[in-house]
Design a protein around this motif. Sequence first.
Motif, mmCIF file in Angstrom:
data_model
loop_
_atom_site.group_PDB
_atom_site.id
_atom_site.type_symbol
_atom_site.label_atom_id
_atom_site.label_comp_id
_atom_site.label_asym_id
_atom_site.label_seq_id
_atom_site.Cartn_x
_atom_site.Cartn_y
_atom_site.Cartn_z
ATOM 1 N N ASN A 177 0.815 -1.220 0.000
ATOM 2 C CA ASN A 177 0.000 0.000 0.000
ATOM 3 C C ASN A 177 0.847 1.268 0.000
ATOM 4 N N GLY A 178 2.011 1.234 0.598
ATOM 5 C CA GLY A 178 2.837 2.427 0.700
ATOM 6 C C GLY A 178 3.680 2.699 -0.538
ATOM 7 N N LEU A 179 3.725 1.776 -1.476
ATOM 8 C CA LEU A 179 4.527 1.945 -2.692
ATOM 9 C C LEU A 179 3.616 2.288 -3.853
ATOM 10 N N THR A 180 3.899 3.399 -4.507
ATOM 11 C CA THR A 180 3.123 3.795 -5.677
ATOM 12 C C THR A 180 4.081 4.130 -6.808
ATOM 13 N N ILE A 181 3.899 3.464 -7.928
ATOM 14 C CA ILE A 181 4.704 3.744 -9.120
ATOM 15 C C ILE A 181 3.739 4.229 -10.191
ATOM 16 N N LEU A 182 3.940 5.458 -10.642
ATOM 17 C CA LEU A 182 3.023 6.079 -11.599
ATOM 18 C C LEU A 182 3.605 5.998 -13.007
ATOM 19 N N GLY A 183 3.273 4.979 -13.742
ATOM 20 C CA GLY A 183 3.683 4.876 -15.141
ATOM 21 C C GLY A 183 4.796 3.866 -15.374
ATOM 22 N N VAL A 184 5.031 3.643 -16.642
ATOM 23 C CA VAL A 184 6.005 2.647 -17.068
ATOM 24 C C VAL A 184 7.430 3.188 -16.953
ATOM 25 N N LYS A 185 7.612 4.480 -17.259
ATOM 26 C CA LYS A 185 8.965 5.043 -17.220
ATOM 27 C C LYS A 185 9.570 4.968 -15.812
ATOM 28 N N PRO A 186 8.855 5.397 -14.751
ATOM 29 C CA PRO A 186 9.430 5.255 -13.419
ATOM 30 C C PRO A 186 9.659 3.788 -13.035
ATOM 31 N N LEU A 187 8.777 2.910 -13.490
ATOM 32 C CA LEU A 187 8.933 1.485 -13.213
ATOM 33 C C LEU A 187 10.200 0.947 -13.880
ATOM 34 N N PHE A 188 10.423 1.339 -15.115
ATOM 35 C CA PHE A 188 11.616 0.908 -15.842
ATOM 36 C C PHE A 188 12.890 1.458 -15.202
ATOM 37 N N LEU A 189 12.897 2.752 -14.892
ATOM 38 C CA LEU A 189 14.086 3.364 -14.295
ATOM 39 C C LEU A 189 14.392 2.766 -12.923
ATOM 40 N N ALA A 190 13.363 2.515 -12.140
ATOM 41 C CA ALA A 190 13.570 1.881 -10.834
ATOM 42 C C ALA A 190 14.084 0.457 -11.009
ATOM 43 N N SER A 191 13.612 -0.238 -12.032
ATOM 44 C CA SER A 191 14.103 -1.590 -12.320
ATOM 45 C C SER A 191 15.587 -1.559 -12.660
ATOM 46 N N LEU A 192 15.994 -0.583 -13.457
ATOM 47 C CA LEU A 192 17.410 -0.427 -13.779
ATOM 48 C C LEU A 192 18.231 -0.180 -12.519
ATOM 49 N N LEU A 193 17.764 0.755 -11.709
ATOM 50 C CA LEU A 193 18.482 1.100 -10.487
ATOM 51 C C LEU A 193 18.604 -0.103 -9.557
ATOM 52 N N ILE A 194 17.533 -0.801 -9.338
ATOM 53 C CA ILE A 194 17.549 -1.971 -8.455
ATOM 54 C C ILE A 194 18.430 -3.068 -9.042
ATOM 55 N N GLY A 195 18.390 -3.234 -10.362
ATOM 56 C CA GLY A 195 19.256 -4.225 -11.004
ATOM 57 C C GLY A 195 20.729 -3.913 -10.828
ATOM 58 N N VAL A 196 21.095 -2.645 -10.959
ATOM 59 C CA VAL A 196 22.492 -2.250 -10.758
ATOM 60 C C VAL A 196 22.904 -2.480 -9.310
ATOM 61 N N ILE A 197 22.061 -2.068 -8.381
ATOM 62 C CA ILE A 197 22.367 -2.244 -6.956
ATOM 63 C C ILE A 197 22.485 -3.727 -6.606
ATOM 64 N N ASN A 198 21.587 -4.545 -7.111
ATOM 65 C CA ASN A 198 21.634 -5.989 -6.810
ATOM 66 C C ASN A 198 22.863 -6.646 -7.430
ATOM 67 N N SER A 199 23.318 -6.146 -8.595
ATOM 68 C CA SER A 199 24.494 -6.751 -9.210
ATOM 69 C C SER A 199 25.779 -6.373 -8.473
ATOM 70 N N ILE A 200 25.782 -5.189 -7.809
ATOM 71 C CA ILE A 200 26.960 -4.773 -7.051
ATOM 72 C C ILE A 200 27.026 -5.529 -5.731
#
Length: 124
Positions: free
Chosen positions: A100-123
């Motif tokens: 309930n506390g997480l809101t992602i508005l649109g595909v672009k923020p979802l994609f950018l957050a996916s990139l960020l999380i992927g980079v962090i998880n790979s490090i």
Amino acid sequence: MAFLWKVILKFAANAGALFVATRYIEGFKISPQALLNLNVIGIPPFLQIILAGGIVLAILNDLARPLLKIIAAILPLITFVILAIAFNFAVLYVADIYLNGLTILGVKPLFLASLLIGVINSIF
């Protein structure tokens, strides 16, 4: 000496492949035109084109092969990155639905957050 035989074999194999293609593949044709006036030594125009084509194909294959090897080496990495992004995309989307506390508005923020999380998880 072995190098010379390898070059001759590549040339002959490409010339042979061109010949077979003209004989058995419908729509693959060679228009016989004389090259460099080789008719003087008795080489028919059709054979001239086959021989020249064999040389050109051998040279182009030798020039393109290193580039293709580089691309082939990078391709698995690119595939892994794309799959990792897609996985993170799906995980974030599901998290957005159930948290309930997480809101992602649109595909672009979802994609950018996916990139960020992927980079962090790979490090880490």
